[in-house]
Design an enzyme around this catalytic site. Structure first.
Site, PDB file in Angstrom:
ATOM      1  N   LYS A  44      20.349 -10.775 -11.840  1.00 22.56           N
ATOM      2  CA  LYS A  44      19.380  -9.686 -11.626  1.00 22.56           C
ATOM      3  C   LYS A  44      18.941  -9.097 -12.970  1.00 22.56           C
ATOM      4  O   LYS A  44      17.767  -8.792 -13.171  1.00 22.56           O
ATOM      5  CB  LYS A  44      19.986  -8.587 -10.733  1.00 22.56           C
ATOM      6  CG  LYS A  44      20.229  -9.039  -9.303  1.00 22.56           C
ATOM      7  CD  LYS A  44      19.019  -8.785  -8.428  1.00 22.56           C
ATOM      8  CE  LYS A  44      18.939  -9.628  -7.169  1.00 22.56           C
ATOM      9  NZ  LYS A  44      20.005  -9.440  -6.195  1.00 22.56           N
ATOM     10  N   LYS A  94      18.763 -22.110  -4.493  1.00 27.66           N
ATOM     11  CA  LYS A  94      18.976 -21.936  -3.047  1.00 27.66           C
ATOM     12  C   LYS A  94      17.715 -21.412  -2.362  1.00 27.66           C
ATOM     13  O   LYS A  94      16.865 -20.792  -3.012  1.00 27.66           O
ATOM     14  CB  LYS A  94      20.154 -20.989  -2.804  1.00 27.66           C
ATOM     15  CG  LYS A  94      19.919 -19.596  -3.339  1.00 27.66           C
ATOM     16  CD  LYS A  94      20.929 -18.596  -2.819  1.00 27.66           C
ATOM     17  CE  LYS A  94      20.483 -17.200  -3.210  1.00 27.66           C
ATOM     18  NZ  LYS A  94      21.162 -16.103  -2.620  1.00 27.66           N
ATOM     19  N   LYS A 151      14.713 -15.412   0.098  1.00 26.15           N
ATOM     20  CA  LYS A 151      13.638 -14.637   0.732  1.00 26.15           C
ATOM     21  C   LYS A 151      12.486 -14.416  -0.241  1.00 26.15           C
ATOM     22  O   LYS A 151      11.348 -14.259   0.169  1.00 26.15           O
ATOM     23  CB  LYS A 151      14.172 -13.273   1.170  1.00 26.15           C
ATOM     24  CG  LYS A 151      15.192 -13.347   2.292  1.00 26.15           C
ATOM     25  CD  LYS A 151      15.548 -11.946   2.776  1.00 26.15           C
ATOM     26  CE  LYS A 151      16.823 -11.945   3.597  1.00 26.15           C
ATOM     27  NZ  LYS A 151      17.874 -11.090   3.067  1.00 26.15           N
TER      28      LYS A 151
END
Ligand code: TYM
Length: 351
Positions: free
Chosen positions: A132, A214, A217
């Protein structure tokens, strides 16, 4: 003892006491976007199998979604959609408590308590935190740093022992166990150690169809299949999935992106269909175009009923509200007991 709930005279669900003999299960999904096959096969698929035999608490992690500051006007719709998609995927709100994290104030209270047992150094080392920081260097807020502590509070608030999650959450679970152990050694045995749970042992990771990381969203959305995608979008995304010219020697090792297609096929196609393509791979005459066509049709048949049911449910706001309210009631009953016990052990016990 009876579990679940019944309809009362005024149409509200009446919750009956949870069965104390059943193990406690907790898991959550952030309300940051549309649910995809990673969420489904990594988590929801297991929720559905567990709801019968365990005492299940499934929730929408709306507080966790605040780390990225979503627009307030989108929050309710996002939460409702996650609820609708969970139910359309097979969660029965009469068996499992389905609630919004923010409806259970005992969670932030436990989060505060656990924060006193969490160290800055260990939180800074968490790979998801480092990612992040790399991706959004201008938004390294304290909520992001203490994300695993809030997650531990979500789990420990019900004193859960099993947590169905995908592979990407394994490290967070390890931290939840550490916080439980630390609390216990300081204040006395209270929290069980929660473990990742899957029916078939290995935690699943569904890769993005372009072979890059992966399924997620927010990243590579053209290579992610959402439970809300229409038939043609699903077909197009699968036909564009990364492949290559095929193996040149029998029984070659499969590249990860091909393994991913086989994993998806294993989840949605008939076993004999997957076996046929697997033998074709091992014998070096696989035609990926044919495999993707077959997978696309099986995926369309798999996603369509979920998409349609979720869309229908989303239109019924009253029903979603009722489910959330009842889920919160059940979750709060369990959370209040845990917080009372934790406060007493800490010494917050003044009257
Ligand atoms: P979230 O919202 O990112 O994902 C929800 C669930 O989906 C799984 N998942 C995947 N599994 C396999 N392959 C993928 N590509 C994939 N993408 C997502 C996740 O592992 C997860 O099980 N921090 C959590 C939410 C959370 C939580 C909790 C989970 C908050 N508190 C307490 C369990 C217990 C998250 O962001 O999941």
């Amino acid at each position: 003892m009876l579990t679940g709930c019944q309809h009362g005279r005024n149409g509200r669900f009446l919750y009956l006491a949870p069965d104390m003999n059943k193990e406690i299960v907790v898991s959550g999904i952030r309300s940051t976007g549309f649910l995809h096959l990673g969420n489904y096969f990594g988590a929801i698929h297991n929720y559905v199998k567990m709801q019968q035999d365990y005492n299940c608490y499934f929730f929408v992690a709306d507080y966790h979604s605040l780390t990225t500051h979503p627009d307030p006007k989108d929050l309710k719709e996002n939460v409702y959609r996650v609820v609708a998609e969970n139910i359309a995927s097979g969660i029965d709100p009469e068996k499992a408590a389905l609630y919004a994290q923010s409806d259970v104030p005992e969670i932030p209270e436990l989060y505060l308590i656990l924060n006193m047992l969490a160290y800055k150094g260990e939180l800074e080392k968490v790979p998801t935190f480092k990612d992040k920081v790399r991706l959004s260097p201008n938004n390294v807020n304290a909520g992001l740093l203490t994300y695993p502590v809030l997650m531990a509070a979500d789990i420990l608030i019900h004193r859960a022992v099993k947590v169905p999650v995908g592979k990407d959450q394994e490290q967070h679970l390890e931290m939840a166990r550490n916080f439980a152990v630390r609390f216990n050694s300081r204040y006395g045995d209270f929290f069980p150690e929660p473990n990742v749970f899957r029916f078939d042992q290995n935690t699943v990771k569904i890769m993005s169809l372009d072979g890059e990381g992966k399924m997620s969203k927010s990243e590579n959305t053209n290579a992610t299949i959402f439970l809300s995608d229409d038939d043609d979008t699903i077909r197009k995304k699968i036909m564009k999935a990364k492949t290559d010219s095929g193996p040149t020697a029998p029984d070659s090792e499969m590249p990860e992106y091909i393994q991913n297609l086989f994993l998806l096929m294993h989840m949605v196609s008939k076993p004999e269909v997957t076996d046929t393509f697997r033998s074709a791979f091992n014998n070096c005459h696989i035609r990926y175009g044919d495999m993707k066509k077959q997978l696309a049709e099986d995926m369309v048949a798999f996603v369509k009923p979920i998409r349609e049911k979720a869309a229908e449910l989303q239109k019924d706001e009253a029903q979603i509200k009722r489910i959330l309210r009842n889920g919160a009631e059940k979750a709060r009953a369990s959370a209040a007991e845990t917080i009372a016990g934790a406060r007493k052990l800490i010494g917050i016990n003044y009257y």
